[in-house]
Design a protein around this motif. Sequence first.
Motif, PDB file in Angstrom:
ATOM      1  N   ASP A  13      -4.696  18.242 -18.457  1.00  0.00           N
ATOM      2  CA  ASP A  13      -4.069  18.295 -19.777  1.00  0.00           C
ATOM      3  C   ASP A  13      -3.599  16.915 -20.211  1.00  0.00           C
ATOM      4  O   ASP A  13      -3.675  16.563 -21.395  1.00  0.00           O
ATOM      5  CB  ASP A  13      -2.888  19.260 -19.752  1.00  0.00           C
ATOM      6  CG  ASP A  13      -3.326  20.703 -19.546  1.00  0.00           C
ATOM      7  OD1 ASP A  13      -4.421  21.051 -20.012  1.00  0.00           O
ATOM      8  OD2 ASP A  13      -2.568  21.468 -18.918  1.00  0.00           O
ATOM      9  N   VAL A  14      -3.117  16.129 -19.264  1.00  0.00           N
ATOM     10  CA  VAL A  14      -2.706  14.764 -19.598  1.00  0.00           C
ATOM     11  C   VAL A  14      -3.907  13.955 -20.067  1.00  0.00           C
ATOM     12  O   VAL A  14      -3.819  13.170 -21.018  1.00  0.00           O
ATOM     13  CB  VAL A  14      -2.032  14.087 -18.383  1.00  0.00           C
ATOM     14  CG1 VAL A  14      -1.748  12.617 -18.673  1.00  0.00           C
ATOM     15  CG2 VAL A  14      -0.749  14.815 -18.016  1.00  0.00           C
ATOM     16  N   PRO A  61       0.829  -1.213   0.000  1.00  0.00           N
ATOM     17  CA  PRO A  61       0.000   0.000   0.000  1.00  0.00           C
ATOM     18  C   PRO A  61       0.858   1.255   0.000  1.00  0.00           C
ATOM     19  O   PRO A  61       1.851   1.348   0.727  1.00  0.00           O
ATOM     20  CB  PRO A  61      -0.803  -0.129   1.294  1.00  0.00           C
ATOM     21  CG  PRO A  61      -0.848  -1.596   1.569  1.00  0.00           C
ATOM     22  CD  PRO A  61       0.454  -2.145   1.080  1.00  0.00           C
ATOM     23  N   ALA A  62       0.453   2.226  -0.819  1.00  0.00           N
ATOM     24  CA  ALA A  62       1.255   3.445  -0.955  1.00  0.00           C
ATOM     25  C   ALA A  62       0.378   4.592  -1.407  1.00  0.00           C
ATOM     26  O   ALA A  62      -0.742   4.400  -1.894  1.00  0.00           O
ATOM     27  CB  ALA A  62       2.386   3.223  -1.953  1.00  0.00           C
ATOM     28  N   THR A  63       0.901   5.795  -1.242  1.00  0.00           N
ATOM     29  CA  THR A  63       0.305   6.998  -1.809  1.00  0.00           C
ATOM     30  C   THR A  63       1.464   7.854  -2.305  1.00  0.00           C
ATOM     31  O   THR A  63       2.602   7.401  -2.333  1.00  0.00           O
ATOM     32  CB  THR A  63      -0.563   7.736  -0.774  1.00  0.00           C
ATOM     33  OG1 THR A  63      -1.235   8.822  -1.413  1.00  0.00           O
ATOM     34  CG2 THR A  63       0.270   8.263   0.376  1.00  0.00           C
ATOM     35  N   ALA A  64       1.170   9.074  -2.737  1.00  0.00           N
ATOM     36  CA  ALA A  64       2.225   9.888  -3.329  1.00  0.00           C
ATOM     37  C   ALA A  64       1.996  11.361  -3.018  1.00  0.00           C
ATOM     38  O   ALA A  64       0.888  11.775  -2.679  1.00  0.00           O
ATOM     39  CB  ALA A  64       2.283   9.667  -4.838  1.00  0.00           C
ATOM     40  N   ASN A  65       3.057  12.146  -3.180  1.00  0.00           N
ATOM     41  CA  ASN A  65       2.907  13.588  -3.012  1.00  0.00           C
ATOM     42  C   ASN A  65       2.402  14.207  -4.315  1.00  0.00           C
ATOM     43  O   ASN A  65       2.179  13.514  -5.315  1.00  0.00           O
ATOM     44  CB  ASN A  65       4.213  14.233  -2.537  1.00  0.00           C
ATOM     45  CG  ASN A  65       5.333  14.135  -3.575  1.00  0.00           C
ATOM     46  OD1 ASN A  65       5.117  13.775  -4.733  1.00  0.00           O
ATOM     47  ND2 ASN A  65       6.547  14.464  -3.155  1.00  0.00           N
ATOM     48  N   ARG A  66       2.251  15.512  -4.311  1.00  0.00           N
ATOM     49  CA  ARG A  66       1.617  16.181  -5.445  1.00  0.00           C
ATOM     50  C   ARG A  66       2.497  16.238  -6.678  1.00  0.00           C
ATOM     51  O   ARG A  66       2.046  16.675  -7.747  1.00  0.00           O
ATOM     52  CB  ARG A  66       1.185  17.594  -5.055  1.00  0.00           C
ATOM     53  CG  ARG A  66       2.329  18.526  -4.696  1.00  0.00           C
ATOM     54  CD  ARG A  66       1.823  19.812  -4.078  1.00  0.00           C
ATOM     55  NE  ARG A  66       2.907  20.772  -3.826  1.00  0.00           N
ATOM     56  CZ  ARG A  66       3.220  21.755  -4.658  1.00  0.00           C
ATOM     57  NH1 ARG A  66       2.541  21.894  -5.792  1.00  0.00           N
ATOM     58  NH2 ARG A  66       4.203  22.584  -4.377  1.00  0.00           N
ATOM     59  N   ALA A  67       3.761  15.814  -6.568  1.00  0.00           N
ATOM     60  CA  ALA A  67       4.641  15.808  -7.731  1.00  0.00           C
ATOM     61  C   ALA A  67       4.489  14.547  -8.567  1.00  0.00           C
ATOM     62  O   ALA A  67       5.140  14.406  -9.603  1.00  0.00           O
ATOM     63  CB  ALA A  67       6.093  15.947  -7.283  1.00  0.00           C
ATOM     64  N   VAL A  68       3.630  13.630  -8.134  1.00  0.00           N
ATOM     65  CA  VAL A  68       3.415  12.367  -8.854  1.00  0.00           C
ATOM     66  C   VAL A  68       1.974  12.310  -9.354  1.00  0.00           C
ATOM     67  O   VAL A  68       1.029  12.439  -8.570  1.00  0.00           O
ATOM     68  CB  VAL A  68       3.710  11.156  -7.946  1.00  0.00           C
ATOM     69  CG1 VAL A  68       3.389   9.847  -8.682  1.00  0.00           C
ATOM     70  CG2 VAL A  68       5.165  11.163  -7.502  1.00  0.00           C
ATOM     71  N   GLY A  69       1.811  12.143 -10.651  1.00  0.00           N
ATOM     72  CA  GLY A  69       0.487  11.950 -11.230  1.00  0.00           C
ATOM     73  C   GLY A  69       0.116  10.478 -11.204  1.00  0.00           C
ATOM     74  O   GLY A  69       0.965   9.610 -11.388  1.00  0.00           O
ATOM     75  N   VAL A 111       2.199  19.412 -23.020  1.00  0.00           N
ATOM     76  CA  VAL A 111       1.332  19.692 -21.876  1.00  0.00           C
ATOM     77  C   VAL A 111       2.107  20.229 -20.685  1.00  0.00           C
ATOM     78  O   VAL A 111       1.518  20.541 -19.653  1.00  0.00           O
ATOM     79  CB  VAL A 111       0.550  18.426 -21.445  1.00  0.00           C
ATOM     80  CG1 VAL A 111      -0.316  17.931 -22.581  1.00  0.00           C
ATOM     81  CG2 VAL A 111       1.489  17.333 -20.969  1.00  0.00           C
ATOM     82  N   LYS A 112       3.432  20.342 -20.804  1.00  0.00           N
ATOM     83  CA  LYS A 112       4.216  20.905 -19.709  1.00  0.00           C
ATOM     84  C   LYS A 112       4.032  22.414 -19.665  1.00  0.00           C
ATOM     85  O   LYS A 112       3.998  23.075 -20.691  1.00  0.00           O
ATOM     86  CB  LYS A 112       5.698  20.561 -19.864  1.00  0.00           C
ATOM     87  CG  LYS A 112       6.010  19.098 -19.679  1.00  0.00           C
ATOM     88  CD  LYS A 112       7.490  18.842 -19.515  1.00  0.00           C
ATOM     89  CE  LYS A 112       8.274  19.277 -20.714  1.00  0.00           C
ATOM     90  NZ  LYS A 112       9.697  18.913 -20.608  1.00  0.00           N
ATOM     91  N   LYS A 113       3.940  22.947 -18.486  1.00  0.00           N
ATOM     92  CA  LYS A 113       3.725  24.379 -18.303  1.00  0.00           C
ATOM     93  C   LYS A 113       4.691  24.913 -17.259  1.00  0.00           C
ATOM     94  O   LYS A 113       5.284  24.175 -16.486  1.00  0.00           O
ATOM     95  CB  LYS A 113       2.281  24.662 -17.864  1.00  0.00           C
ATOM     96  CG  LYS A 113       1.241  24.285 -18.913  1.00  0.00           C
ATOM     97  CD  LYS A 113      -0.149  24.598 -18.423  1.00  0.00           C
ATOM     98  CE  LYS A 113      -1.197  24.277 -19.486  1.00  0.00           C
ATOM     99  NZ  LYS A 113      -2.569  24.564 -19.013  1.00  0.00           N
ATOM    100  N   GLY A 114       4.822  26.231 -17.229  1.00  0.00           N
ATOM    101  CA  GLY A 114       5.659  26.859 -16.215  1.00  0.00           C
ATOM    102  C   GLY A 114       6.951  27.377 -16.790  1.00  0.00           C
ATOM    103  O   GLY A 114       7.299  27.117 -17.936  1.00  0.00           O
ATOM    104  N   GLY A 115       7.672  28.148 -15.972  1.00  0.00           N
ATOM    105  CA  GLY A 115       8.956  28.704 -16.388  1.00  0.00           C
ATOM    106  C   GLY A 115      10.085  27.824 -15.910  1.00  0.00           C
ATOM    107  O   GLY A 115      10.325  26.746 -16.439  1.00  0.00           O
ATOM    108  N   LEU A 116      10.791  28.286 -14.858  1.00  0.00           N
ATOM    109  CA  LEU A 116      11.875  27.483 -14.316  1.00  0.00           C
ATOM    110  C   LEU A 116      11.352  26.210 -13.661  1.00  0.00           C
ATOM    111  O   LEU A 116      11.988  25.171 -13.717  1.00  0.00           O
ATOM    112  CB  LEU A 116      12.670  28.311 -13.292  1.00  0.00           C
ATOM    113  CG  LEU A 116      13.433  29.517 -13.869  1.00  0.00           C
ATOM    114  CD1 LEU A 116      14.096  30.288 -12.732  1.00  0.00           C
ATOM    115  CD2 LEU A 116      14.476  29.064 -14.883  1.00  0.00           C
TER     116      LEU A 116
END
Length: 227
Positions: free
Chosen positions: A113-114, A60-68, A100-105
């Motif tokens: 979008d995915v 069992p696992a979950t993920a942080n917001r950096a993982v889709g 679909v990637k967005k943002g600057g740095l």
Amino acid sequence: MRYLRAQDLKDGEITADDPIYITRPYYESVSRSHIRSGYLLFSIMGSIGNLAIVPSGFPPATANRAVGILAPKADTDPTLTRFVFLLLCTNLGAELYERVKKGGLQKRTNLADVADLEYPLPPEPVRNRIVAALDAARSISRRMLKQADDLLAGLDGFVLDSLGLTLPRPDAPQTTYAVRLRDARERFDPDYNGPRFRTLRYKIEHGKFRPQSVGVLFHPIVSGFAA
């Protein structure tokens, strides 16, 4: 419970190089993002674009917001997730994902979008042939990389054998040693005068081949810019 981050997705797999965990109460409080076998994971921040399929029997696992997290809507076609995963690993998939990637740095990907990404979906027999071919190619690639890594790892021994040298054992932590003052006139730092490096210098100076300094072979340049 395992808490996955973007850096845990590497080379198509979920790594355990530096895992972190959460408590069961917190895990139960985020039931919406529980991760199960067969899910497709991909990084949407940081090391963007890394992917992995959750293997069978993964705890069992979950993920942080950096993982889709992409959960298959149907379990009737086990190769469908594999096909999408392998497609996203190709240049075509990279081109689609780049859009679909967005943002600057700090690049990021929105899950909405995915979900709108479109890609060719051939019939199941064709998908199966593509999956089999790509899996075989990835297996050969990994085997060749492993052979290359083993070869590179063996080069140290080959070089030392060719030069007639063996590396002395590392100094023990908090090693205490004495050095004659005349031997420390050139360098006074402890690492240079430590037993291990002194032994190595002696081996080089009295070794199979005549030693030569770098300064004899090259012109040292202090800086690449004019002072």
